[in-house]
Design a protein around this motif. Structure first.
Motif, mmCIF file in Angstrom:
data_model
loop_
_atom_site.group_PDB
_atom_site.id
_atom_site.type_symbol
_atom_site.label_atom_id
_atom_site.label_comp_id
_atom_site.label_asym_id
_atom_site.label_seq_id
_atom_site.Cartn_x
_atom_site.Cartn_y
_atom_site.Cartn_z
ATOM 1 N N ALA A 98 38.833 -0.627 35.162
ATOM 2 C CA ALA A 98 37.619 0.321 35.032
ATOM 3 C C ALA A 98 36.467 0.989 33.661
ATOM 4 O O ALA A 98 35.872 2.425 33.671
ATOM 5 C CB ALA A 98 38.318 1.685 35.579
ATOM 6 N N PRO A 124 37.007 3.331 41.793
ATOM 7 C CA PRO A 124 37.419 1.810 41.135
ATOM 8 C C PRO A 124 38.521 2.109 42.285
ATOM 9 O O PRO A 124 38.529 2.955 43.103
ATOM 10 C CB PRO A 124 38.071 2.968 40.120
ATOM 11 C CG PRO A 124 38.173 4.404 40.112
ATOM 12 C CD PRO A 124 36.412 4.692 41.033
ATOM 13 N N THR A 136 35.753 7.220 33.654
ATOM 14 C CA THR A 136 35.367 6.287 34.700
ATOM 15 C C THR A 136 34.407 7.187 35.052
ATOM 16 O O THR A 136 33.194 6.475 35.632
ATOM 17 C CB THR A 136 36.376 5.562 35.536
ATOM 18 O OG1 THR A 136 37.794 4.451 34.501
ATOM 19 C CG2 THR A 136 35.988 5.129 36.200
#
Length: 336
Positions: A98, A124, A136
């Motif tokens: 990620a 994710p 992320t």
């Protein structure tokens, strides 16, 4: 179909969503033409949310959805995509990635396979333990700003991770397993979501078919990976089938099927919860849709609690090797 709001700032979707994973071989061979018909039937019935992952069939699932949607208005459907699960040519699993650069790469390929200019919810598949969730979510937020993503979702993360993520950007929904026999989210995660204004897209509402009342040992087809899940293994599966049979008997009194009661139970847990049904055929879809016509009373819900107590299920919901990657199983631990 009535609409539900996914999070304070998320999209409005149909009460049910369609999980498309099983249309790409995860539970054994699937018929391509029937899968297309099922997606069309779902859209015609008012389902607006299609859930997929870029690793389902190594891109096959996204291509399937693209084919199904080619003659449909783009704004009539919301596409939710999970990314980050790594696969190898033999179909094996290789962890999660990620990183910001990786997710932008994954996103580019998903947009191409789906044939769209944006994805409605991007998330994710699991928390990458090597990447702070802030990095992320921040990278997906950049993609929201650029117009390639509309909303940010998460999957199978803890309360602590939810709080850290929501501090960076609004989170539309948490995708997590929730069913009559998988109720761990009721002990913290669900409350955190409601505090932060995050919706729930609940997968596994039939516990991978167990609660349908029709699955039996030996029923699996080649390629069906359920046999490696603890609840389907000898010593556990017999006890779990007994639970499913209890649900079937309860459902018969209501003039319904076990699957319909299981779906209706999840839908009854809150207006901020959208059950994802993994129907692979129009017939399965029709059965799932009929669950929306059921009204479970407070007495019904109490009877279900007594008939299927929370901890009655035998076996964990994933093998130990997979549980290790679930941030949601770590309580409020901070994983970064």
């Amino acid at each position: 179909m009535e609409l539900r709001q996914l999070g304070r700032q998320g999209p409005r979707t149909g009460t049910l969503g369609l999980g498309c994973m099983g249309m790409s071989g995860m539970y054994g061979p699937a018929d391509h033409a029937i899968a297309i018909r099922t997606i069309h039937a779902a859209l015609d019935a008012g389902i607006t949310l299609l859930d997929t992952g870029d690793f389902y069939g190594m891109g096959h699932n996204e291509l399937l959805i693209a084919e199904a949607l080619k003659d449909r208005p783009r704004d009539a459907v919301q596409i939710s995509v999970k990314f980050g699960a790594l696969r190898d040519p033999a179909g094996g699993w290789g962890g999660y990635d990620a990183r910001p650069a990786a997710l932008k790469n994954f996103l580019a390929y998903s947009l191409q396979r789906l044939g769209v200019d944006h994805i409605d919810i991007y998330r994710p598949a699991r928390l990458d333990p090597q990447v702070p969730i802030e990095d992320t979510v921040g990278a997906i937020a950049d993609m929201v700003q650029a117009g390639y993503v509309r909303h940010i979702g998460l999957s199978e993360v803890s309360s602590a991770t939810l709080r850290r993520a929501a501090a960076v950007h609004p989170i539309s929904d948490l995708q997590i397993e929730y069913s009559l026999i998988s109720r761990d989210i009721e002990h913290g995660i669900l409350q955190t979501c409601r505090e932060l204004g995050i919706g729930i897209t609940a997968y596994g509402v039939l516990s991978r078919g167990l609660l349908s009342g029709r699955w039996r040992p030996g029923a699996s087809k080649p390629g069906d990976g359920r046999g490696r899940f603890p609840r389907f293994q000898p010593g556990n599966v017999e006890r779990n089938i007994a639970l499913a049979d209890t649900l079937t008997r309860f459902a018969a009194i209501k003039g319904a099927t076990g699957a319909q009661i299981a779906i209706a139970w999840v839908a009854a847990q809150g207006e901020d919860i959208v059950p994802l049904v993994g129907s692979r055929t129009p017939g399965q879809l029709a059965e799932a849709l009929a669950a929306l016509e059921l009204e479970l009373t407070a007495t019904d819900l109490a009877e279900l609690d007594r008939a299927l107590p929370e901890h009655a299920v035998a076996g964990g919901r994933y093998p130990e090797s997979m549980l290790a990657s679930l941030d949601s199983e770590r309580g409020d631990a901070v994983a970064d």
